[in-house]
Write an enzyme that holds these catalytic residues in place. Structure first.
Site, PDB file in Angstrom:
ATOM      1  N   ILE A  32       7.342   3.271  -3.720  1.00 43.81           N
ATOM      2  CA  ILE A  32       6.729   4.009  -2.612  1.00 43.81           C
ATOM      3  C   ILE A  32       7.796   4.718  -1.790  1.00 43.81           C
ATOM      4  O   ILE A  32       7.628   5.866  -1.376  1.00 43.81           O
ATOM      5  CB  ILE A  32       5.922   3.056  -1.709  1.00 43.81           C
ATOM      6  CG1 ILE A  32       4.763   2.399  -2.492  1.00 43.81           C
ATOM      7  CG2 ILE A  32       5.395   3.799  -0.488  1.00 43.81           C
ATOM      8  CD1 ILE A  32       3.673   3.348  -2.901  1.00 43.81           C
ATOM      9  N   TYR A 181       4.783 -13.737   0.850  1.00 40.54           N
ATOM     10  CA  TYR A 181       4.921 -12.271   0.854  1.00 40.54           C
ATOM     11  C   TYR A 181       3.877 -11.640   1.766  1.00 40.54           C
ATOM     12  O   TYR A 181       4.202 -10.785   2.610  1.00 40.54           O
ATOM     13  CB  TYR A 181       4.769 -11.718  -0.560  1.00 40.54           C
ATOM     14  CG  TYR A 181       4.690 -10.203  -0.575  1.00 40.54           C
ATOM     15  CD1 TYR A 181       5.836  -9.429  -0.361  1.00 40.54           C
ATOM     16  CD2 TYR A 181       3.478  -9.546  -0.751  1.00 40.54           C
ATOM     17  CE1 TYR A 181       5.770  -8.044  -0.342  1.00 40.54           C
ATOM     18  CE2 TYR A 181       3.403  -8.156  -0.734  1.00 40.54           C
ATOM     19  CZ  TYR A 181       4.545  -7.406  -0.523  1.00 40.54           C
ATOM     20  OH  TYR A 181       4.471  -6.038  -0.494  1.00 40.54           O
ATOM     21  N   LYS A 185       4.513  -9.359   5.262  1.00 41.32           N
ATOM     22  CA  LYS A 185       3.984  -8.019   5.522  1.00 41.32           C
ATOM     23  C   LYS A 185       3.092  -8.025   6.770  1.00 41.32           C
ATOM     24  O   LYS A 185       3.084  -7.060   7.543  1.00 41.32           O
ATOM     25  CB  LYS A 185       3.207  -7.515   4.308  1.00 41.32           C
ATOM     26  CG  LYS A 185       4.041  -7.358   3.043  1.00 41.32           C
ATOM     27  CD  LYS A 185       5.247  -6.452   3.249  1.00 41.32           C
ATOM     28  CE  LYS A 185       4.856  -4.990   3.416  1.00 41.32           C
ATOM     29  NZ  LYS A 185       6.055  -4.112   3.478  1.00 41.32           N
TER      30      LYS A 185
END
Length: 321
Positions: A32, A181, A185
């Protein structure tokens, strides 16, 4: 902002010119981040790719220059897991102002065991959240020096189903990689929303915006040698997935819009239009657990203590005009 206004004024393939502006994309050498850097480079801006690996950074720059004539791209060695190194980033950027930083870089682990940064923090929380928290603190003077600086935090769909455990932010007591994870985030996104509240309270011209790429797969992503490549067979097998998700080139669209669109406001969340997974970028409702001010305040205090990046209430954060 209405969806009619969004659709009429924004073309993902022809973003507005941004000559004279400076952007930093962490993790801009791959995924990204690479496509965010490529699309921003097409606007005429100076794009700084922040990454640990110089060879990968140079490969990304070569790929961008092959597609964007006269692209103004640079590489900055940046290791978000090494907190002590981040304060020197301002000097090494050698810029008078920074119009936007895109907090994109991240670590995602699928399997145990639990790993730590050199500073002793759980690797995903330490890199994805704490590293960007500290980096923003040290970049604050450059962001405030820009006419309208922005901090764009790249979140994840994985954060929607998670909740922060404020008593075990670093997953010491119960480590599960995928959950750790998602929580890292979520911490990033909570920070992005809290940062904007604090910026508004300080009368700052800097905005903090959160964006996410939806479902973005390597196998649906167009090749960018030598930075990225997927075999034709792999891309062909992934085509049915395109009904629900997209490539990383399209995953960058909400992030690029969050950086460039003058209609974007601080505290907003941007993502793909179709179920939050694919399609053109749109402004989404912010899930309450991502913007809970009480949780965010405790996370902020813990982040200051863990990073030593304090002094947010002073002039570097305010920068009002």
């Amino acid at each position: 902002m209405s969806s009619t206004t969004q659709g009429r004024t924004w073309d993902v393939r022809r973003p507005p010119a941004a000559e004279g502006r400076n952007f930093l994309v962490t993790g801009g050498n791959a995924g990204i981040g690479y496509f965010t850097a490529e699309q921003l480079a097409g606007t005429g801006a100076v794009v700084v790719i922040g990454s640990r690996d110089r060879a990968k950074g140079e490969a990304a720059m070569a790929s961008i220059r092959s597609r964007v004539p006269r692209a103004r791209v640079r590489h900055l060695r940046l290791d978000l897991a090494d907190l002590s190194s981040l304060k020197t980033v301002v000097d090494r950027l050698d810029l008078g102002h920074l119009d936007a930083v895109v907090h994109n870089a991240g670590v995602a682990l699928d399997d145990p065991p639990r790993q730590e940064t050199g500073d002793g923090h759980e690797l995903m929380f330490g890199t994805n959240h704490l590293g960007h928290f500290a980096l923003t603190r040290w970049l604050a003077p450059l962001l405030s020096a820009a006419p309208a600086g922005r901090v764009v935090t790249v979140g994840s769909f994985a954060a929607r189903s998670e909740r922060l455990d404020l008593g075990d932010l670093q997953s010491v007591q119960d480590y599960r990689p995928k959950r750790a994870y998602g929580r890292s985030k979520l911490a990033q996104m909570s920070f992005g929303f809290e940062l904007d509240r604090r910026l508004r309270a300080a009368g700052s011209t800097v905005l903090s915006v959160v964006a996410h790429p939806g479902g973005a797969l390597d196998s649906l992503t167009p090749p960018r040698p030598p930075a990225h490549g997927a075999t034709p067979g792999r891309r062909l097998r992934a085509l049915p997935c395109a009904l629900l998700v997209q490539g990383k080139d399209a995953g960058a669209w909400p992030i690029v819009r969050a950086v460039l669109d003058p209609e974007v406001a601080g505290g907003q969340l941007w993502g793909p239009r179709v179920f939050g997974l694919r399609g053109l970028p749109r402004c989404e409702p912010v899930p309450p657990h991502m913007a809970d001010p009480a949780v965010a305040a405790r996370l902020w205090a813990a982040s200051e203590e863990l990073t030593g990046a304090t002094g947010w209430s002073g002039p570097p954060l305010g920068g009002g005009r």
